[in-house]
Design an enzyme around this catalytic site. Structure first.
Site, short mmCIF file in Angstrom:
data_model
loop_
_atom_site.label_atom_id
_atom_site.label_comp_id
_atom_site.label_asym_id
_atom_site.label_seq_id
_atom_site.Cartn_x
_atom_site.Cartn_y
_atom_site.Cartn_z
N GLU A 22 31.13 -22.09 -27.64
CA GLU A 22 31.29 -20.82 -28.31
C GLU A 22 32.94 -20.92 -28.65
O GLU A 22 33.65 -20.60 -27.74
CB GLU A 22 31.00 -19.53 -27.43
CG GLU A 22 29.59 -19.60 -27.24
CD GLU A 22 29.08 -18.54 -25.97
OE1 GLU A 22 29.17 -17.52 -26.42
OE2 GLU A 22 28.64 -18.76 -24.90
N LYS A 42 35.76 -17.50 -27.72
CA LYS A 42 35.90 -17.34 -26.39
C LYS A 42 37.41 -17.56 -26.02
O LYS A 42 37.86 -18.78 -26.18
CB LYS A 42 34.89 -18.21 -25.19
CG LYS A 42 33.51 -17.61 -25.64
CD LYS A 42 32.47 -18.12 -24.62
CE LYS A 42 32.86 -17.10 -23.26
NZ LYS A 42 31.74 -17.32 -22.02
N GLU A 50 23.41 -17.64 -14.07
CA GLU A 50 24.32 -18.37 -14.66
C GLU A 50 24.76 -19.73 -13.81
O GLU A 50 25.08 -19.37 -12.75
CB GLU A 50 25.65 -17.75 -15.24
CG GLU A 50 25.31 -16.61 -16.19
CD GLU A 50 26.69 -15.99 -16.59
OE1 GLU A 50 27.85 -16.61 -16.31
OE2 GLU A 50 26.61 -14.78 -17.18
N GLU A 89 36.54 -22.72 -21.53
CA GLU A 89 35.72 -21.51 -21.88
C GLU A 89 34.93 -21.81 -22.98
O GLU A 89 33.70 -21.11 -23.37
CB GLU A 89 36.57 -20.26 -21.93
CG GLU A 89 37.09 -19.75 -20.57
CD GLU A 89 36.14 -18.99 -19.81
OE1 GLU A 89 35.17 -18.40 -20.30
OE2 GLU A 89 36.07 -19.31 -18.55
#
Length: 350
Positions: A322, A325, A269, A331
């Site tokens: 997203e 989250k 990541e 985030e």
């Protein structure tokens, strides 16, 4: 004496071999396909998107059947994940581990090219009651792979955040946290060595830059910018042109301190958010575009100061923004794409 024609052919052959070697040494770019959202496209649409982008590697955070079916016959290498909450039960039961392999791997290969199983995600930065079960669970799952003759096709590992390091600067002083170094990391590294697997690192220069508040870490150094002022390791004299290389080498030095300095490393990541709260300095579309475009060029060249010529496959976080989250605005804004499949910013992934 060699005639001129033979000499020219020999030089051309050597050049071809060099090009092949350089090509083989290039790290591949992959993406993290997170799905903590209620507005994402169907997995089959995502599969077609990645094929269009010529992405060869994708990582998911579970072993979702619909997703695995969507990547069947695409040739894309898929990394799947054992949920953190299942690790203890797998550690104590060979039958449970074998069943997990059958349900989540055996039923999908070879149509779906599963190449890695992650046992949890950043376990050693979370619940300490799971730590002692991590390596036993990895061995049990490896035994399950062997039962189905898949151990030479699929590797088992687990991703770590930089929190596993007690010291990361200078890189040559890199060591693991004393409460996990000998009890967990040493047996884990032994497992990776014996099974010919890879150390998985989640490395986020953005988080280091944010935590520093811009006091000591220059933005250009975090963004892998070519004009960044280099940082020199006073113990080795090695020069670092970006924070990502520094993080990687500090981790390698930590492995070296436990006498495991030859295990391959994958960046599972890394990325940069395109939006954040007012307090989240540096989170912006221009910076995200700069970081990830520079990242692609950087990891598809050759190595770090400590490992020149090494290959580091790298997974960008993340494929989509997203919306479910929790936490600060950043985030929900790490994606390369909006859920409607339009790019957040221009990027070339190969």
């Amino acid at each position: 004496m060699m005639n001129s024609k033979c000499f020219i052919w020999l030089m051309l052959w050597q050049l071809l071999l060099l090009c092949l070697l350089l090509h083989c040494a290039e790290g591949k770019i992959g993406v993290n396909y997170g799905r903590v959202a209620d507005n994402l496209p169907k997995p089959m649409e995502v599969s077609r998107l990645l094929q269009t982008l010529s992405i060869e590697n994708v990582k998911i955070f579970d072993a979702n059947r619909q997703v695995l079916h969507a990547f069947a016959y695409t040739g894309i290498s898929v990394t799947i994940c054992v949920p953190n909450e299942e690790i203890i039960s797998l550690a104590v039961s060979a039958q449970a581990a074998c069943t997990w392999i059958y349900n989540n791997v055996k039923q999908f290969v070879p149509a779906t090219k599963i190449t890695y199983i992650m046992v949890g995600n950043e376990i050693l930065g979370g619940d300490p009651t799971i730590w002692s079960a991590l390596v036993p669970a990895m061995w049990q799952l490896y035994t399950g792979l062997r039962y189905y003759n898949l151990e030479n096709k699929i590797k088992i590992s687990t991703p770590h955040s930089l929190a596993v390091l007690a010291t990361s600067f200078p890189p040559s002083a890199g060591t693991f946290q004393p409460n996990i170094a000998t009890s967990v990391m040493a047996p884990l590294l032994r497992f990776l060595k014996l099974t010919q697997s890879d150390f998985m690192l989640n490395a986020y220069p953005y988080l280091a830059y944010l935590g520093d508040g811009g006091k000591h870490i220059a933005l250009e150094f975090a963004l892998i910018e070519p004009n960044a002022t280099k940082v020199v390791d006073p113990n080795t004299g090695l020069e670092y042109s970006c924070l990502l290389d520094l993080m990687i080498d500090a981790t390698i030095y930590a492995m070296k301190a436990l006498n495991y300095d030859d295990i391959p490393l994958i960046i599972t990541e890394t990325g940069w958010p395109s939006q954040g709260d007012p307090s989240e300095i540096g989170a912006s579309i221009p910076n995200a575009a700069i970081y990830n475009n520079n990242l692609v060029k950087h990891v598809t060249t050759l190595g770090t100061p400590l490992r020149p010529g090494a290959e580091f496959d790298t997974y960008i976080f993340a494929l989509f923004n997203e919306d479910l989250k929790p936490g600060p605005a950043s985030e929900r804004n790490w994606g390369l794409f909006y859920p409607n499949l339009t790019q957040v910013y221009a990027i070339s992934l190969n």
